[in-house]
Motif scaffolding. Sequence first.
Motif, PDB file in Angstrom:
ATOM      1  N   GLN A  85      -2.519  -9.070  -1.093  1.00  0.00           N
ATOM      2  CA  GLN A  85      -3.029  -9.515   0.114  1.00  0.00           C
ATOM      3  C   GLN A  85      -2.563  -8.714   1.233  1.00  0.00           C
ATOM      4  OE1 GLN A  85      -2.919 -13.752  -0.609  1.00  0.00           O
ATOM      5  NE2 GLN A  85      -5.297 -13.883  -1.166  1.00  0.00           N
ATOM      6  N   ALA A  86      -1.118  -8.658   1.559  1.00  0.00           N
ATOM      7  CA  ALA A  86      -0.517  -8.047   2.608  1.00  0.00           C
ATOM      8  C   ALA A  86      -0.798  -6.631   2.578  1.00  0.00           C
ATOM      9  CB  ALA A  86       0.810  -8.500   2.428  1.00  0.00           C
ATOM     10  N   ALA A  87      -0.774  -5.996   1.554  1.00  0.00           N
ATOM     11  CA  ALA A  87      -1.043  -4.471   1.523  1.00  0.00           C
ATOM     12  C   ALA A  87      -2.532  -4.233   1.834  1.00  0.00           C
ATOM     13  CB  ALA A  87      -0.819  -3.974   0.118  1.00  0.00           C
ATOM     14  N   PHE A  88      -3.312  -4.949   1.200  1.00  0.00           N
ATOM     15  CA  PHE A  88      -4.773  -4.903   1.695  1.00  0.00           C
ATOM     16  C   PHE A  88      -5.111  -5.138   2.922  1.00  0.00           C
ATOM     17  CE2 PHE A  88      -9.147  -7.103   1.290  1.00  0.00           C
ATOM     18  CZ  PHE A  88      -9.774  -6.142   1.521  1.00  0.00           C
ATOM     19  N   GLY A 138       3.055  -2.608  -6.242  1.00  0.00           N
ATOM     20  CA  GLY A 138       4.479  -2.615  -6.316  1.00  0.00           C
ATOM     21  C   GLY A 138       5.168  -1.288  -5.529  1.00  0.00           C
ATOM     22  N   LYS A 139       4.006  -0.322  -5.145  1.00  0.00           N
ATOM     23  CA  LYS A 139       4.756   0.762  -4.415  1.00  0.00           C
ATOM     24  C   LYS A 139       4.751   0.663  -2.968  1.00  0.00           C
ATOM     25  CE  LYS A 139       3.133   3.676  -8.303  1.00  0.00           C
ATOM     26  NZ  LYS A 139       2.225   4.827  -8.528  1.00  0.00           N
ATOM     27  N   TRP A 140       4.291  -0.578  -2.755  1.00  0.00           N
ATOM     28  CA  TRP A 140       3.956  -0.616  -1.088  1.00  0.00           C
ATOM     29  C   TRP A 140       5.129  -0.852  -0.328  1.00  0.00           C
ATOM     30  CZ3 TRP A 140      -0.155   0.144   1.975  1.00  0.00           C
ATOM     31  CH2 TRP A 140      -0.283  -0.219   3.104  1.00  0.00           C
ATOM     32  N   THR A 141       5.223  -0.120   0.842  1.00  0.00           N
ATOM     33  CA  THR A 141       6.360  -0.291   1.669  1.00  0.00           C
ATOM     34  C   THR A 141       5.675  -0.024   3.062  1.00  0.00           C
ATOM     35  OG1 THR A 141       6.744   2.292   1.779  1.00  0.00           O
ATOM     36  CG2 THR A 141       7.977   0.697   0.322  1.00  0.00           C
ATOM     37  N   PRO A 142       6.293  -0.437   4.161  1.00  0.00           N
ATOM     38  CA  PRO A 142       5.788   0.020   5.436  1.00  0.00           C
ATOM     39  C   PRO A 142       5.471   1.531   5.668  1.00  0.00           C
ATOM     40  CG  PRO A 142       7.303  -1.650   5.795  1.00  0.00           C
ATOM     41  CD  PRO A 142       7.464  -1.135   4.189  1.00  0.00           C
ATOM     42  N   GLU A 143       6.471   2.057   5.051  1.00  0.00           N
ATOM     43  CA  GLU A 143       6.538   3.725   5.149  1.00  0.00           C
ATOM     44  C   GLU A 143       5.151   4.363   4.434  1.00  0.00           C
ATOM     45  OE1 GLU A 143      10.370   2.382   5.932  1.00  0.00           O
ATOM     46  OE2 GLU A 143       9.126   2.027   4.019  1.00  0.00           O
ATOM     47  N   LEU A 144       4.797   3.686   3.464  1.00  0.00           N
ATOM     48  CA  LEU A 144       3.353   3.935   2.856  1.00  0.00           C
ATOM     49  C   LEU A 144       2.161   3.751   3.506  1.00  0.00           C
ATOM     50  CD1 LEU A 144       2.441   5.223  -0.100  1.00  0.00           C
ATOM     51  CD2 LEU A 144       2.244   2.924  -0.745  1.00  0.00           C
ATOM     52  N   ALA A 145       2.346   2.630   4.381  1.00  0.00           N
ATOM     53  CA  ALA A 145       1.105   2.613   5.121  1.00  0.00           C
ATOM     54  C   ALA A 145       1.205   3.488   6.230  1.00  0.00           C
ATOM     55  CB  ALA A 145       1.497   1.021   5.897  1.00  0.00           C
ATOM     56  N   ASP A 146       2.348   4.015   6.829  1.00  0.00           N
ATOM     57  CA  ASP A 146       2.432   5.223   7.701  1.00  0.00           C
ATOM     58  C   ASP A 146       1.930   6.194   7.203  1.00  0.00           C
ATOM     59  OD1 ASP A 146       3.497   3.381  10.039  1.00  0.00           O
ATOM     60  OD2 ASP A 146       5.474   3.937   9.178  1.00  0.00           O
ATOM     61  N   ARG A 147       2.166   6.336   5.823  1.00  0.00           N
ATOM     62  CA  ARG A 147       1.844   7.810   5.408  1.00  0.00           C
ATOM     63  C   ARG A 147       0.170   7.595   5.069  1.00  0.00           C
ATOM     64  NH1 ARG A 147       3.073   9.542  -0.892  1.00  0.00           N
ATOM     65  NH2 ARG A 147       2.329  11.769  -0.665  1.00  0.00           N
ATOM     66  N   LYS A 153      -4.939  -9.838 -14.042  1.00  0.00           N
ATOM     67  CA  LYS A 153      -3.416 -10.151 -14.621  1.00  0.00           C
ATOM     68  C   LYS A 153      -2.383 -10.214 -13.536  1.00  0.00           C
ATOM     69  CE  LYS A 153      -4.972  -8.483 -19.314  1.00  0.00           C
ATOM     70  NZ  LYS A 153      -4.402  -7.599 -20.437  1.00  0.00           N
ATOM     71  N   ALA A 154      -2.937 -10.554 -12.362  1.00  0.00           N
ATOM     72  CA  ALA A 154      -1.666 -10.466 -11.479  1.00  0.00           C
ATOM     73  C   ALA A 154      -0.799 -11.692 -11.194  1.00  0.00           C
ATOM     74  CB  ALA A 154      -2.518  -9.938 -10.125  1.00  0.00           C
ATOM     75  N   ASP A 155       0.427 -11.160 -10.966  1.00  0.00           N
ATOM     76  CA  ASP A 155       1.408 -12.304 -10.512  1.00  0.00           C
ATOM     77  C   ASP A 155       1.907 -12.034  -9.050  1.00  0.00           C
ATOM     78  OD1 ASP A 155       3.054 -10.124 -11.193  1.00  0.00           O
ATOM     79  OD2 ASP A 155       4.227 -11.183 -12.559  1.00  0.00           O
ATOM     80  N   ASN A 156       1.237 -11.142  -8.329  1.00  0.00           N
ATOM     81  CA  ASN A 156       1.730 -10.630  -7.152  1.00  0.00           C
ATOM     82  C   ASN A 156       0.800 -10.838  -6.081  1.00  0.00           C
ATOM     83  OD1 ASN A 156       0.122  -8.524  -8.319  1.00  0.00           O
ATOM     84  ND2 ASN A 156       1.273  -7.013  -7.267  1.00  0.00           N
ATOM     85  N   GLN A 157      -0.247 -11.967  -6.088  1.00  0.00           N
ATOM     86  CA  GLN A 157      -1.213 -12.042  -5.411  1.00  0.00           C
ATOM     87  C   GLN A 157      -0.960 -11.827  -3.868  1.00  0.00           C
ATOM     88  OE1 GLN A 157      -3.471 -15.594  -6.534  1.00  0.00           O
ATOM     89  NE2 GLN A 157      -3.747 -14.874  -8.621  1.00  0.00           N
ATOM     90  N   ALA A 158       0.226 -12.601  -3.348  1.00  0.00           N
ATOM     91  CA  ALA A 158       0.386 -12.420  -1.987  1.00  0.00           C
ATOM     92  C   ALA A 158       0.690 -11.031  -1.551  1.00  0.00           C
ATOM     93  CB  ALA A 158       1.852 -13.363  -1.567  1.00  0.00           C
ATOM     94  N   ALA A 159       1.555 -10.274  -2.526  1.00  0.00           N
ATOM     95  CA  ALA A 159       1.653  -8.974  -2.189  1.00  0.00           C
ATOM     96  C   ALA A 159       0.451  -7.974  -1.972  1.00  0.00           C
ATOM     97  CB  ALA A 159       2.905  -8.253  -3.081  1.00  0.00           C
TER      98      ALA A 159
END
Length: 275
Positions: A109-112, A69-78, A101-107
């Motif tokens: 996968q994207a962050a990973f 839930g904290k993932w952003t493009p800026e966090l990737a750069d960090r 217990k996840a309901d954010n599987q797509a998110a």
Amino acid sequence: MQLIDTHVHINFDTFQSDLESVAQAWRSAGVAHLVHSCVEPDEFSAIRAIADRFPEVSFAVGLHPLDTGKWTPELADRILTLAQSDFRVVAIGETGLDFYKADNQAAQQAAFTTQLEIARRLNLPVIIHCRDAAAPMAELLRQFWRQYGPVKGVMHCWAGTPEETEWFLDLGFHISFSGIVTFKNADQVKASAQSVPRDRLLIETDCPFLTPAPKRKERRNQPAYVKYVAEQVAQLRGISLETLAAQTTANACRLFGLSLPTVSSQTPKLSGIST
């Protein structure tokens, strides 16, 4: 005999009052090096301060799937910037998928996937957390390989079946076992620990969690207790503790780009990022 605990979280509050004593305990137990994992980049400064205090600590940077839930493009750069900021950063992670217990599987996968891209760009291994997600994890990694090429890393705190274990071995990953392997009813984990090739085997505590069976009455796990994991895995594989320690230490040094006195007589300390 030297051991490497390849996954710790000793920055957690439970260690703050007696970390020097905890360090003395791991040294007395023969733990020569620790790889400190990272739950989120905000931990980076505290983890780096621990490595400043204890030269046998190297560390990672990444975002845990339960914090997606904290993932952003800026966090990737960090994460990318922090990984390049200190030679003691030897991995990206922990990252991965947690579908318990996840309901954010797509998110997740994207962050990973983005963190895999960072690891590949920097030629660093990735520390992978995988809970109730072995099949989608294997498929995502296969797709990543087809699109970008292979990435090295470790399935940490592994609790999968022997069949699932083979999926990740086929992808070139190391498999790391924690205190779970000492638990009474952990039959599939014990079977997996018997099946991993000796050059892909790692051990860890994942402390302060998952205290091994001989110390289960203690709520806090600690790096010294990786010895109990090593003893159990050695017993399961029908080899001596010394042989298991030599194998897993060599594997950790190779994967994370470490150099220890028994592995390299020329460099007694951490050699930096593997290239």
